[in-house]
Design a protein around this motif. Structure first.
Motif, mmCIF file in Angstrom:
data_model
loop_
_atom_site.group_PDB
_atom_site.id
_atom_site.type_symbol
_atom_site.label_atom_id
_atom_site.label_comp_id
_atom_site.label_asym_id
_atom_site.label_seq_id
_atom_site.Cartn_x
_atom_site.Cartn_y
_atom_site.Cartn_z
ATOM 1 N N VAL A 7 0.852 -1.180 0.000
ATOM 2 C CA VAL A 7 0.000 0.000 0.000
ATOM 3 C C VAL A 7 0.890 1.232 0.000
ATOM 4 O O VAL A 7 1.899 1.282 0.710
ATOM 5 C CB VAL A 7 -0.902 0.024 1.260
ATOM 6 C CG1 VAL A 7 -1.755 1.267 1.302
ATOM 7 C CG2 VAL A 7 -1.758 -1.219 1.319
ATOM 8 N N GLN A 8 0.527 2.224 -0.803
ATOM 9 C CA GLN A 8 1.277 3.475 -0.816
ATOM 10 C C GLN A 8 1.014 4.249 0.469
ATOM 11 O O GLN A 8 -0.120 4.317 0.955
ATOM 12 C CB GLN A 8 0.865 4.315 -2.012
ATOM 13 C CG GLN A 8 1.605 5.639 -2.106
ATOM 14 C CD GLN A 8 1.151 6.471 -3.285
ATOM 15 O OE1 GLN A 8 0.116 6.236 -3.884
ATOM 16 N NE2 GLN A 8 1.944 7.469 -3.619
ATOM 17 N N CYS A 13 2.997 17.177 6.075
ATOM 18 C CA CYS A 13 2.708 18.161 7.118
ATOM 19 C C CYS A 13 3.253 19.506 6.674
ATOM 20 O O CYS A 13 4.094 19.595 5.782
ATOM 21 C CB CYS A 13 3.311 17.751 8.457
ATOM 22 S SG CYS A 13 5.107 17.815 8.512
ATOM 23 N N ARG A 14 2.752 20.540 7.326
ATOM 24 C CA ARG A 14 3.250 21.894 7.100
ATOM 25 C C ARG A 14 4.253 22.216 8.187
ATOM 26 O O ARG A 14 4.013 21.956 9.367
ATOM 27 C CB ARG A 14 2.102 22.908 7.153
ATOM 28 C CG ARG A 14 1.066 22.710 6.080
ATOM 29 C CD ARG A 14 1.494 23.368 4.811
ATOM 30 N NE ARG A 14 0.528 23.110 3.759
ATOM 31 C CZ ARG A 14 0.737 23.457 2.514
ATOM 32 N NH1 ARG A 14 1.866 24.079 2.175
ATOM 33 N NH2 ARG A 14 -0.146 23.197 1.605
ATOM 34 N N VAL A 24 6.753 16.333 2.538
ATOM 35 C CA VAL A 24 6.092 15.093 2.132
ATOM 36 C C VAL A 24 7.097 13.944 2.167
ATOM 37 O O VAL A 24 8.222 14.081 1.691
ATOM 38 C CB VAL A 24 5.510 15.218 0.703
ATOM 39 C CG1 VAL A 24 4.864 13.916 0.260
ATOM 40 C CG2 VAL A 24 4.510 16.362 0.624
ATOM 41 N N ALA A 25 6.678 12.827 2.755
ATOM 42 C CA ALA A 25 7.482 11.604 2.760
ATOM 43 C C ALA A 25 6.656 10.503 2.096
ATOM 44 O O ALA A 25 5.530 10.229 2.516
ATOM 45 C CB ALA A 25 7.854 11.208 4.179
ATOM 46 N N ASN A 26 7.198 9.902 1.048
ATOM 47 C CA ASN A 26 6.517 8.827 0.334
ATOM 48 C C ASN A 26 7.126 7.493 0.721
ATOM 49 O O ASN A 26 8.343 7.366 0.833
ATOM 50 C CB ASN A 26 6.642 9.025 -1.178
ATOM 51 C CG ASN A 26 5.856 10.221 -1.653
ATOM 52 O OD1 ASN A 26 4.636 10.219 -1.590
ATOM 53 N ND2 ASN A 26 6.549 11.247 -2.093
ATOM 54 N N GLY A 27 6.275 6.513 0.908
ATOM 55 C CA GLY A 27 6.759 5.183 1.259
ATOM 56 C C GLY A 27 5.769 4.131 0.828
ATOM 57 O O GLY A 27 4.817 4.396 0.089
ATOM 58 N N SER A 28 6.003 2.934 1.299
ATOM 59 C CA SER A 28 5.088 1.835 1.036
ATOM 60 C C SER A 28 4.970 0.995 2.293
ATOM 61 O O SER A 28 5.842 1.012 3.160
ATOM 62 C CB SER A 28 5.584 0.988 -0.136
ATOM 63 O OG SER A 28 6.818 0.375 0.187
ATOM 64 N N ALA A 29 3.864 0.263 2.379
ATOM 65 C CA ALA A 29 3.622 -0.566 3.549
ATOM 66 C C ALA A 29 3.116 -1.926 3.112
ATOM 67 O O ALA A 29 2.478 -2.067 2.064
ATOM 68 C CB ALA A 29 2.591 0.095 4.461
ATOM 69 N N GLU A 30 3.428 -2.909 3.941
ATOM 70 C CA GLU A 30 2.865 -4.235 3.728
ATOM 71 C C GLU A 30 2.365 -4.759 5.063
ATOM 72 O O GLU A 30 2.901 -4.407 6.114
ATOM 73 C CB GLU A 30 3.892 -5.182 3.110
ATOM 74 C CG GLU A 30 5.163 -5.351 3.893
ATOM 75 C CD GLU A 30 6.200 -6.184 3.150
ATOM 76 O OE1 GLU A 30 5.835 -7.028 2.333
ATOM 77 O OE2 GLU A 30 7.381 -5.968 3.417
ATOM 78 N N THR A 31 1.315 -5.539 5.009
ATOM 79 C CA THR A 31 0.751 -6.049 6.248
ATOM 80 C C THR A 31 1.598 -7.202 6.775
ATOM 81 O O THR A 31 2.357 -7.830 6.042
ATOM 82 C CB THR A 31 -0.696 -6.542 6.056
ATOM 83 O OG1 THR A 31 -0.703 -7.583 5.098
ATOM 84 C CG2 THR A 31 -1.605 -5.413 5.651
ATOM 85 N N THR A 32 1.441 -7.434 8.043
ATOM 86 C CA THR A 32 2.058 -8.580 8.698
ATOM 87 C C THR A 32 0.967 -9.643 8.815
ATOM 88 O O THR A 32 -0.045 -9.570 8.122
ATOM 89 C CB THR A 32 2.586 -8.178 10.085
ATOM 90 O OG1 THR A 32 1.478 -7.774 10.888
ATOM 91 C CG2 THR A 32 3.582 -7.029 9.991
ATOM 92 N N PHE A 42 10.277 3.929 4.055
ATOM 93 C CA PHE A 42 10.412 5.215 3.379
ATOM 94 C C PHE A 42 11.772 5.243 2.705
ATOM 95 O O PHE A 42 12.788 5.074 3.367
ATOM 96 C CB PHE A 42 10.290 6.380 4.368
ATOM 97 C CG PHE A 42 8.912 6.536 4.923
ATOM 98 C CD1 PHE A 42 7.935 7.200 4.201
ATOM 99 C CD2 PHE A 42 8.584 6.014 6.155
ATOM 100 C CE1 PHE A 42 6.651 7.343 4.702
ATOM 101 C CE2 PHE A 42 7.311 6.152 6.668
ATOM 102 C CZ PHE A 42 6.345 6.814 5.938
ATOM 103 N N GLY A 43 11.798 5.422 1.426
ATOM 104 C CA GLY A 43 13.054 5.511 0.696
ATOM 105 C C GLY A 43 13.868 4.231 0.705
ATOM 106 O O GLY A 43 15.078 4.263 0.623
#
Length: 120
Positions: A7-8, A13-14, A24-32, A42-43
């Motif tokens: 998932v993206q 935040c400001r 902005v920080a872009n990353g990805s996630a996966e479930t356990t 991230f990165g």
């Protein structure tokens, strides 16, 4: 959704003020094995502190509360800049019931928000 059932994740935040520079920080996630526990990267770095646990969630997803296995930090995320005071009061009460240190949570002031401190 990304490839390989990831998932993206986009955190933004400001800085300093509600009108400040957007970070902005872009990353990805996966479930356990538990869908409420995500391994976030991230990165390309997947460090132990990047385990995000969904510890509270509105039925309609208007807010989510995220933490780590260590119960710190805690992020209260809302789909809108404003979060209803009743929602915020309930979140703090449930966090306290589960031994989170709510005194360490610092609300981020957003344009249009009326809350200024931890709910009582």
């Amino acid at each position: 959704m990304l490839e390989n059932k990831k998932v993206q994740v986009v955190n933004s935040c400001r800085k300093v003020t509600p009108e400040g520079e957007l970070s902005v920080a872009n990353g990805s996630a996966e479930t356990t094995n538990n869908p409420a526990k995500l391994n976030v990267s991230f990165g390309g770095f997947n460090l132990p502190f990047s385990n995000y646990w969904v510890v509270d969630l509105a039925d309609d997803y208007r807010y989510a509360v995220i933490s780590t296995p260590f119960r710190t930090p805690v992020w209260i995320l809302s789909r809108t800049p404003d979060i209803a005071q009743a929602d915020l009061d309930g979140i703090y009460a449930r966090l306290k019931d589960h031994s989170f240190w709510t005194s360490r949570i610092t609300p981020t002031q957003q344009a249009g928000c009326s809350y200024t401190d931890e709910p009582q």
